[in-house]
Design a protein around this motif. Structure first.
Motif, PDB file in Angstrom:
ATOM      1  N   ASP A 243       0.851  -1.194   0.000  1.00 36.65           N
ATOM      2  CA  ASP A 243       0.000   0.000   0.000  1.00 36.65           C
ATOM      3  C   ASP A 243       0.887   1.245   0.000  1.00 36.65           C
ATOM      4  N   GLY A 244       0.865   1.995   1.090  1.00 40.34           N
ATOM      5  CA  GLY A 244       1.671   3.217   1.116  1.00 40.34           C
ATOM      6  C   GLY A 244       3.119   3.010   1.542  1.00 40.34           C
ATOM      7  N   GLY A 245       3.542   1.750   1.629  1.00 40.28           N
ATOM      8  CA  GLY A 245       4.937   1.484   1.993  1.00 40.28           C
ATOM      9  C   GLY A 245       5.290   1.901   3.408  1.00 40.28           C
ATOM     10  N   ILE A 246       4.297   1.943   4.275  1.00 39.13           N
ATOM     11  CA  ILE A 246       4.504   2.434   5.642  1.00 39.13           C
ATOM     12  C   ILE A 246       5.414   1.493   6.433  1.00 39.13           C
ATOM     13  N   ALA A 247       5.082   0.200   6.366  1.00 31.55           N
ATOM     14  CA  ALA A 247       5.818  -0.771   7.178  1.00 31.55           C
ATOM     15  C   ALA A 247       7.301  -0.738   6.823  1.00 31.55           C
ATOM     16  N   THR A 248       7.591  -0.820   5.542  1.00 33.19           N
ATOM     17  CA  THR A 248       8.987  -0.854   5.103  1.00 33.19           C
ATOM     18  C   THR A 248       9.704   0.451   5.419  1.00 33.19           C
ATOM     19  N   THR A 249       9.049   1.570   5.124  1.00 32.86           N
ATOM     20  CA  THR A 249       9.704   2.859   5.338  1.00 32.86           C
ATOM     21  C   THR A 249      10.002   3.091   6.818  1.00 32.86           C
ATOM     22  N   LEU A 250       9.062   2.710   7.673  1.00 29.85           N
ATOM     23  CA  LEU A 250       9.296   2.882   9.112  1.00 29.85           C
ATOM     24  C   LEU A 250      10.498   2.072   9.574  1.00 29.85           C
ATOM     25  N   MET A 251      10.597   0.835   9.095  1.00 27.50           N
ATOM     26  CA  MET A 251      11.715  -0.001   9.536  1.00 27.50           C
ATOM     27  C   MET A 251      13.042   0.524   8.976  1.00 27.50           C
ATOM     28  N   VAL A 252      13.032   0.960   7.735  1.00 27.71           N
ATOM     29  CA  VAL A 252      14.251   1.514   7.151  1.00 27.71           C
ATOM     30  C   VAL A 252      14.671   2.761   7.928  1.00 27.71           C
ATOM     31  N   TYR A 253      13.690   3.631   8.204  1.00 23.90           N
ATOM     32  CA  TYR A 253      13.991   4.852   8.949  1.00 23.90           C
ATOM     33  C   TYR A 253      14.557   4.513  10.336  1.00 23.90           C
ATOM     34  N   ALA A 254      13.879   3.584  11.020  1.00 23.45           N
ATOM     35  CA  ALA A 254      14.312   3.228  12.377  1.00 23.45           C
ATOM     36  C   ALA A 254      15.714   2.625  12.364  1.00 23.45           C
ATOM     37  N   LEU A 255      16.002   1.838  11.338  1.00 27.71           N
ATOM     38  CA  LEU A 255      17.339   1.238  11.241  1.00 27.71           C
ATOM     39  C   LEU A 255      18.392   2.324  11.010  1.00 27.71           C
ATOM     40  N   GLU A 256      18.085   3.216  10.066  1.00 24.36           N
ATOM     41  CA  GLU A 256      19.070   4.250   9.733  1.00 24.36           C
ATOM     42  C   GLU A 256      19.294   5.232  10.881  1.00 24.36           C
ATOM     43  N   GLN A 257      18.268   5.422  11.718  1.00 23.11           N
ATOM     44  CA  GLN A 257      18.402   6.333  12.860  1.00 23.11           C
ATOM     45  C   GLN A 257      18.932   5.646  14.113  1.00 23.11           C
ATOM     46  N   GLY A 258      19.192   4.358  14.018  1.00 21.25           N
ATOM     47  CA  GLY A 258      19.677   3.640  15.196  1.00 21.25           C
ATOM     48  C   GLY A 258      18.601   3.340  16.231  1.00 21.25           C
TER      49      GLY A 258
END
Ligand SMILES: Cc1cc2nc3c(=O)[nH]c(=O)nc-3n(C[C@H](O)[C@H](O)[C@H](O)COP(=O)(O)OP(=O)(O)OC[C@H]3O[C@@H](n4cnc5c(N)ncnc54)[C@H](O)[C@@H]3O)c2cc1C
Ligand code: SF4
Ligand code: SF4
Ligand code: SF4
Lengths: 287, 291
Positions: free
Chosen positions: B29-44
């Motif tokens: 859908d809006g790619g929420i799940a993936t984007t949140l995990m990528v963001y959280a990973l990149e931000q530590g």
């Protein structure tokens, strides 16, 4: 949430000596008895490997805080110099009972007699676990061959399954037991709700196996393939084929972790959805 | 804080879409799940995430621990069969040594995470290490062979040829690589559902830190509930740094009304199923997991 907030306000702070006291007074008070309403906690060691006790200790500073503010360790062969089972509010019993060992049998009976709450700490006390596989033949008491979970000899109030039980679950039960025995009305209510499913496990029986998942979850049409059972199994006996748990029953040590952990064995909607508030209460109590 | 008997507790509900074009290419859908995990990973915020990757067969998911953006992206898209996400929960902390675990999963898996936190039965090192739990909406799931029956027997498509599957607007949608679109009415698929789903009392992952699904928002957008302090923190930072476009849920069609309607339908029906289990046999009940 209102309930949880009021609990948060009262716990953690109440146990501390009053801030107005001079340093000297606080010191003196501490040595005498820092907190009047501490509960009496004991560790009774039967046929277990001490892994359960190590898990208690693995709460590190949390354990120190519990012993500082909430509980006196009145009995523990490893850590306290007390030879005979005293009166206890909460007895954590590790290990199963060897019924050929007269002393163990007497000890568990005495534990029941002298404790308000008997907790089976870990899978050997709860379910027999690995000691079910004992056949005797060990020096220097080769005739010691029959081991039973404590629930086969006495009534048990609370189970903490696990081999070893997780430090965090021991900690949660310790805090909740304190609230149940010494808390205000709200705290007692919360502790009662929290402990209820662990008390129900103690009523449910003294045997455990991967088969519990088959009998009471999978065959009952309740399994939804979440995978929790596999994560909880200490011997990795459970894998998921096409999303459903398969147990290698020869590997199973009969610890009961998979069943206790499964969200479809018990799931109390009056407690688990409050995970955020309750976790904060527990963390606050141990700060 | 809103506290709804069907939608659970939440502080914010919006319609949202990722601004990451690469993620959107294959997102459900809006790619929420993936984007949140990528963001959280990149931000530590997390050290790794348990996501549903590829299994041995076509469209079979297999949970794995993703430790890079590239790996998280491999899990994009909904696989309509069981992915036992929680099987890796302790593995993530004990074997992979993660101190901050991210996890995506359906409602019952969010329930499992929270039970593992409050009642960690043989779940050492799990309770304090869940750093971000993103829950998906979920009406039902299917065993692998059920999905195969639906796609191959009813829709007449080879699973190898399928590009995307979706349940929405009252139908099961199958899109193939060559551009075929087959729809099946849900009354055809109902009987194949996983039986354990019929006692499930959650539709919008009430116990996630953040939960998301397609229902309520326009195509390509997602409905997002932000629920916990952790969720709020991650969501507000991610939005502030431009990871998502958002619209007030009140301004989109069909909006929260449809989400509520479906949640009520599911939960009321399943409550009746739980109740019915009490009189399943002759003076014999089936077990009630919530008693
Ligand atoms: C079985 C199932 C039923 C669903 N039912 C509904 C519904 O009724 N209504 C609704 O609005 N939304 C439903 N959803 C959610 C919806 O399909 C999308 O997954 C959600 O909107 C996330 O989309 P996204 O673009 O943000 O995710 P993406 O960025 O595409 O990422 C997908 C994420 O889903 C996870 N995932 C994929 N398959 C599974 C699986 N089988 N089990 C666990 N996790 C998985 C992956 O780990 C990944 O993190 C359902 C999802 C599943 C898995
Ligand atoms: S934990 Fe329970 S519901 Fe989850 S997969 Fe195992 S048996 Fe099924
Ligand atoms: S399958 Fe594993 S977790 Fe379940 S009882 Fe056996 S050893 Fe314990
Ligand atoms: S309907 Fe409920 S039990 Fe079934 S997969 Fe979805 S969240 Fe899990």
């Amino acid at each position: 949430m209102g309930l949880l907030n009021s609990i948060k306000k009262t716990i953690g702070g109440e146990a501390k000596p009053a801030g107005v006291a001079t340093e000297k007074k606080v010191e003196a008070k501490k040595e005498a008895k820092p907190v009047a309403n501490k509960i009496k906690l004991g560790h009774v060691h039967l046929s277990g490997c001490t892994g359960c006790l190590v898990s208690v200790a693995d709460n590190y500073l949390g354990l120190i805080k519990i012993l500082d503010d909430y509980a006196d360790l009145v009995y523990c062969l490893t850590l306290a110099d007390v030879r005979h089972i005293p009166e206890m509010d909460v007895a954590l019993v590790e290990g199963s009972v060897c019924i050929q060992d007269h002393e163990s049998v007497e000890e568990i009976k005495e534990t029941r007699k002298k404790s308000k709450v008997v907790v089976a700490l870990g899978s050997c006390a709860s379910y027999g676990n690995i000691t079910r596989f004992a056949r005797g033949g060990q020096h220097n008491q080769p005739q010691h061959e029959s081991f039973l979970p404590i629930g086969n000899l006495i009534d048990v109030d609370v189970y903490i399954p696990g081999c070893p039980p997780s430090p965090e679950l021991i900690r949660n039960v310790a805090v909740m037991a304190y609230l149940l025995l010494q808390g205000n009305a709200d705290q007692k209510a919360l502790a009662g709700k929290y402990l209820k499913p662990l008390m129900a496990l103690a009523k449910r029986g003294t045997t455990a196996c991967f088969c519990d998942l088959m009998n009471d979850v999978i065959n009952q049409g309740l399994c939804m393939g979440c995978g929790t059972c596999a994560a909880s199994c200490p011997v990795r006996a459970i894998t998921h084929e096409f999303g459903k748990p398969q147990g290698q029953r020869d590997l199973c040590i009969k610890c009961g972790s998979c069943y206790g952990a499964c969200p479809r064995s018990f799931f109390n909607f009056d407690v688990i959805p409050e995970f955020e508030g309750i976790s904060e209460i527990i963390a606050g109590a141990l700060k | 804080m809103v506290s709804d008997p069907y939608l659970g507790k939440y502080t914010t509900c919006v319609s949202a879409r990722s601004t990451d074009k690469e993620i959107l290419q294959k997102a459900q859908d809006g790619g929420i799940a993936t984007t949140l995990m990528v963001y959280a990973l990149e931000q530590g915020i997390i050290d790794g995430a348990i996501v549903a990757g590829k299994g041995d067969r076509p469209w079979q998911p297999r949970p794995f621990i993703a430790m890079s953006r590239e790996d998280i992206l491999k899990a994009r898209g909904t696989k309509y069969n069981i992915s036992p996400q929680i099987s890796l929960l302790k593995e993530a902390t004990r074997s992979f040594g993660l101190d901050k675990v991210g996890i995506t999963g359906v409602c019952c898996q969010m329930q499992a995470v929270r039970k593992a936190q409050l009642y960690p039965v043989n779940m050492r090192d799990v309770p304090g290490k869940i750093a971000l739990a993103v829950g998906l909406f979920c009406m039902e799931n299917f065993p692998y062979k059920s999905m195969q029956c639906i796609v191959e027997d009813h829709a007449g498509q080879s699973l190898h040829s399928v590009k995307k599957m979706e349940i929405g607007k009252g139908k099961y949608w199958i899109y193939t690589e060559r551009g075929n679109v087959v729809t099946l009415p849900l009354k055809v698929t109902h009987k194949y559902e996983q039986p354990g789903c019929h006692v499930c009392l959650d539709y919008v992952s009430n116990l996630g830190d953040i939960s998301t699904g397609s229902v309520g928002s326009p195509d390509g957008w997602s409905t997002v509930f932000v629920r916990t302090k952790v969720g709020n923190d991650v969501w507000s930072k991610a939005v502030a740094s431009g990871m998502f476009e958002t619209k007030p849920i009140e301004g989109v069609k069909p909006g929260l009304e449809l989400v509520t309607k479906l949640a009520k339908e599911k939960i009321d029906k399943n409550r009746a199923t739980v109740e019915g289990r009490k009189t399943f046999g002759v003076n014999k009940a089936l077990r009630d997991p919530y008693a």
